[in-house]
Write an enzyme that holds these catalytic residues in place. Structure first.
Site, PDB file in Angstrom:
ATOM      1  N   GLU A 118       0.845  -1.195   0.000  1.00 34.90           N
ATOM      2  CA  GLU A 118       0.000   0.000   0.000  1.00 34.90           C
ATOM      3  C   GLU A 118       0.877   1.241   0.000  1.00 34.90           C
ATOM      4  O   GLU A 118       2.106   1.151   0.148  1.00 34.90           O
ATOM      5  CB  GLU A 118      -0.937  -0.021   1.209  1.00 34.90           C
ATOM      6  CG  GLU A 118      -1.927  -1.173   1.139  1.00 34.90           C
ATOM      7  CD  GLU A 118      -2.872  -1.229   2.326  1.00 34.90           C
ATOM      8  OE1 GLU A 118      -3.359  -0.184   2.759  1.00 34.90           O
ATOM      9  OE2 GLU A 118      -3.101  -2.341   2.824  1.00 34.90           O
ATOM     10  N   HIS A 246      -9.071   9.124   2.768  1.00 38.20           N
ATOM     11  CA  HIS A 246      -8.638   8.024   1.908  1.00 38.20           C
ATOM     12  C   HIS A 246      -8.818   8.479   0.467  1.00 38.20           C
ATOM     13  O   HIS A 246      -9.873   8.996   0.103  1.00 38.20           O
ATOM     14  CB  HIS A 246      -9.458   6.758   2.185  1.00 38.20           C
ATOM     15  CG  HIS A 246      -8.801   5.530   1.639  1.00 38.20           C
ATOM     16  ND1 HIS A 246      -8.732   5.276   0.286  1.00 38.20           N
ATOM     17  CD2 HIS A 246      -8.159   4.511   2.257  1.00 38.20           C
ATOM     18  CE1 HIS A 246      -8.078   4.140   0.103  1.00 38.20           C
ATOM     19  NE2 HIS A 246      -7.718   3.650   1.279  1.00 38.20           N
ATOM     20  N   ARG A 292      -0.585   8.573   1.518  1.00 38.11           N
ATOM     21  CA  ARG A 292      -1.993   8.890   1.301  1.00 38.11           C
ATOM     22  C   ARG A 292      -2.312  10.386   1.219  1.00 38.11           C
ATOM     23  O   ARG A 292      -3.157  10.811   0.448  1.00 38.11           O
ATOM     24  CB  ARG A 292      -2.768   8.321   2.474  1.00 38.11           C
ATOM     25  CG  ARG A 292      -3.939   7.551   2.061  1.00 38.11           C
ATOM     26  CD  ARG A 292      -4.474   6.810   3.229  1.00 38.11           C
ATOM     27  NE  ARG A 292      -4.366   5.392   2.987  1.00 38.11           N
ATOM     28  CZ  ARG A 292      -4.812   4.474   3.818  1.00 38.11           C
ATOM     29  NH1 ARG A 292      -5.373   4.830   4.954  1.00 38.11           N
ATOM     30  NH2 ARG A 292      -4.699   3.214   3.526  1.00 38.11           N
ATOM     31  N   HIS A 352     -11.472   9.352   6.525  1.00 39.97           N
ATOM     32  CA  HIS A 352     -11.213   7.930   6.749  1.00 39.97           C
ATOM     33  C   HIS A 352     -10.699   7.610   8.143  1.00 39.97           C
ATOM     34  O   HIS A 352     -11.152   6.657   8.769  1.00 39.97           O
ATOM     35  CB  HIS A 352     -10.196   7.487   5.700  1.00 39.97           C
ATOM     36  CG  HIS A 352      -9.828   6.039   5.756  1.00 39.97           C
ATOM     37  ND1 HIS A 352     -10.750   5.034   5.583  1.00 39.97           N
ATOM     38  CD2 HIS A 352      -8.622   5.420   5.958  1.00 39.97           C
ATOM     39  CE1 HIS A 352     -10.137   3.852   5.665  1.00 39.97           C
ATOM     40  NE2 HIS A 352      -8.852   4.058   5.909  1.00 39.97           N
ATOM     41  N   ARG A 387      -0.916   8.790   8.923  1.00 39.81           N
ATOM     42  CA  ARG A 387      -0.705   7.365   9.228  1.00 39.81           C
ATOM     43  C   ARG A 387      -0.279   6.581   7.991  1.00 39.81           C
ATOM     44  O   ARG A 387      -0.852   6.733   6.910  1.00 39.81           O
ATOM     45  CB  ARG A 387      -2.014   6.773   9.754  1.00 39.81           C
ATOM     46  CG  ARG A 387      -1.963   5.287   9.990  1.00 39.81           C
ATOM     47  CD  ARG A 387      -3.296   4.797  10.504  1.00 39.81           C
ATOM     48  NE  ARG A 387      -4.352   5.004   9.543  1.00 39.81           N
ATOM     49  CZ  ARG A 387      -4.865   4.052   8.766  1.00 39.81           C
ATOM     50  NH1 ARG A 387      -4.413   2.821   8.842  1.00 39.81           N
ATOM     51  NH2 ARG A 387      -5.837   4.326   7.935  1.00 39.81           N
TER      52      ARG A 387
END
Ligand code: FAD
Ligand code: SIN
Length: 538
Positions: A118, A246, A292, A352, A387
């Site tokens: 990811e 997200h 992200r 998110h 994060r």
């Protein structure tokens, strides 16, 4: 009307996601009496919807230092490096615990564990159960809870903590000096009654606050209750400006935002613009697998530039078998009218994850004696300003293990006290009388947060949000104290409180870093530190 539970518990846990359930198992195994109260059905949690997986170093080509480096890089200078190393180091042991509890992670044809990739990860290290990792973990934890001597109460909503300070104000004799937790009030939704529960230790494992925003990946339970309760009990909130959006949720004309896991991009699927061209290379050397915050901002920029209400994920371009690797996503897209094998699917960012929360030590303890926090509700220092994907399920299991050890030691050494807690005093006006006002308030709050406290911020927008929130707060306070509480009143009150804490945090940060980007301070300030917002007035 108020009632009491007869049984006494050593530990009362609020929340039945990965954090609450993992914590409960460990403390119950040590022989303590544990009760879990959860506000909806027991499986209803953010955990249950987690797709991508859980990050940990489990392969020969990976090592702890690389995971640490990736986490620090994503966190944009605000992670606590010691905490990062401590938590990530425990990852493999806690993964083994999950396997021992019955979680069956996906494996490759040759029997090796299947590792996803990811955004922000330099290695494949995300263990998963197809694309329904959270559901598999939640089910395994609940099955094990059922075998333990743990009482799980569904449809009980934790309203507020009862602290020594509050009790003394109400004339209750409480020994010792200073503040500590004595118990809590819980709304029993099936009987419309408030329950008073005594407990020397309370764990808040209430999850996130995505419902503060109009568009979110979070289920309806994510209303920030734990942060609001802690603030009302006198604790500060930390780093709440770092709301993670997200990058890829399925676009829809209503508020539905179904997550399309980042692991899809880990399998080579690219984000494409309105011309069908990949665009992430322009924004970051890691392109589609950039952290992200970078990807969400890039999408926001592309959408504004092109005027298109979405970008697309080029799923037909994936080399492997999309329905086999992502069966849940494939089915859910089909149900919504999109065949991911035939055409690229339209995606947009949505709120998110809350990187901030109740500040805790590395053993889940807080500044309030007897109060612990674990999971998304807590702020440990692991995530910093952004994060790293799939680090939150990991944080929850690692911290639950550490916290449980601390709680057992705390319970071993405590002196028992015998205090009769003050009963809840309810108002006489049914909250249902204000149902329309409440739903208007909720809509206004979510829209203000989405419009003014989103991916790109400015001081003016934040001030606008703040003045709307202050109005909403005044309005809700006007009837809260006379009302017979019910679920929607309690949730809206908490959402207003948490939204206000988010905005205050964002106004305090005079720089752009990680998930907080403001047009007025576009650069990073090397001297900037964690944000602490003091408790709000009640
Ligand atoms: P939750 O799982 O949200 O549990 C909170 C519990 O508290 C619930 O049972 C809730 O009902 C209860 N509760 C809340 N307030 C009250 C109250 N007042 N009274 C009583 N009960 C209350 N992270 C990853 O690491 N990997 C992923 O792949 C991943 N995918 C995700 C996909 C989606 C769609 C979402 C929404 C999140 C994802 N995340 C992922 C984030 C991760 O799932 C969460 O951060 C994590 O599950 C939080 O666990 P928790 O136990 O802290 O909270
Ligand atoms: C995802 O699967 O993309 C979500 C992972 C996460 O939030 O950590």
């Amino acid at each position: 009307m108020s009632h009491r539970v007869r049984a006494e518990y050593d530990l009362v846990i609020v929340g039945s996601g990965i954090a609450g359930l993992s914590f409960a198992l460990k403390v119950a195994e040590a022989g303590y009496r544990v009760a879990i109260f959860t506000k909806k059905d027991k499986a209803e949690s953010n955990t249950n919807y987690a797709q991508g997986g859980i990050a940990a170093v489990t392969s020969a080509g990976d090592d702890l230092e690389k995971h640490v480096e990736d986490t620090l890089e994503a966190g944009d200078g605000l992670c606590d490096p010691e905490v990062v190393r401590d938590i990530l180091r425990d990852g493999p042991s806690r993964i083994q615990d999950l396997v021992d509890l019955g979680v069956s992670f996906s494996s490759l044809d040759d029997g090796r564990i299947s590792l996803g990739k990811e955004g922000g990860h330099s290695k494949r290290r995300v263990l998963h159960v197809q694309d329904v990792t959270g559901k598999a973990i939640e089910e395994a934890l609940l099955a094990n809870i059922a075998k333990q001597d743990v009482t799980l109460f569904e449809h009980y909503f934790a309203i507020d903590l009862i602290t020594a300070k509050k009790a003394r104000k109400l004339g209750v004799k409480v020994g010792g000096s200073g503040d500590r937790v004595l118990g809590l009030y819980l709304y029993d939704a099936n009987r419309s009654k408030v329950l008073t529960v005594s407990a020397p230790v309370v764990l808040l494992a209430t999850g996130g606050a995505g419902q503060t925003y109009l568009y979110t990946t979070n289920p309806s339970i994510a209303t920030g209750d734990g942060v609001a309760m802690a603030s009302r009990a006198g604790l500060p909130a930390m780093n709440l400006e770092f709301i993670q959006f997200h990058p890829t949720t399925l676009h829809s004309s209503d508020q539905d935002r179904f997550l399309i896991t980042e692991a899809v991009r880990g399998e080579g699927v690219k984000l494409i613009d309105s011309q069908g061209k990949p665009f992430l290379k322009k924004y970051h050397p890691l392109a589609d697998l950039a952290p992200r915050d970078v990807v969400a901002r890039a999408i926001d920029r592309e959408m504004k530039r092109s005027g298109s209400p979405f970008v697309r994920l080029d799923t037909p371009g994936m080399k492997g078998d999309f329905p086999a690797r992502f069966p849940n996503i494939y089915e859910n897209c089909l149900k919504r009218g999109f065949d991911a094998l035939v055409s690229p699917i339209p995606v947009v960012p949505a709120a998110h994850y809350s990187c901030g929360g109740i500040p805790t030590e590395i053993d889940c303890s807080t500044k309030l004696n007897g109060l612990f926090a674990c999971g998304e509700v807590a702020c440990t220092g692991l995530h910093g300003a952004n994060r790293l994907a799939s680090n939150s399920l990991l944080e929850a299991v690692v911290m639950a293990h550490r916290g449980a050890e601390r709680v057992c030691a705390f319970l071993d050494s405590r002196k028992k006290d015998n205090i009769t807690l003050p009963d809840w005093v309810d108002g006489d006006v049914p909250a249902s009388d204000e149902r329309v006002v409440l739903s208007h308030n909720l809509e206004e709050l979510k829209r203000a947060m989405w419009d003014y406290v989103g991916i790109v911020r400015s001081t003016k927008r934040l001030e606008r949000a703040r003045s709307r929130l202050l109005n909403l707060e005044r309005e809700i306070n006007e009837y809260y104290w006379n009302a017979k509480v019910d679920l929607s009143l309690l949730e809206v009150r908490n959402l207003i409180c948490v939204a206000e804490l988010i905005v205050r945090s964002a106004l305090k940060r005079k720089e752009s870093r990680g998930l907080h980007y403001t047009l007025d301070y576009p650069d990073l300030d090397e001297e900037a530190v964690n944000t602490l917002v003091p408790p709000l007035r009640r």
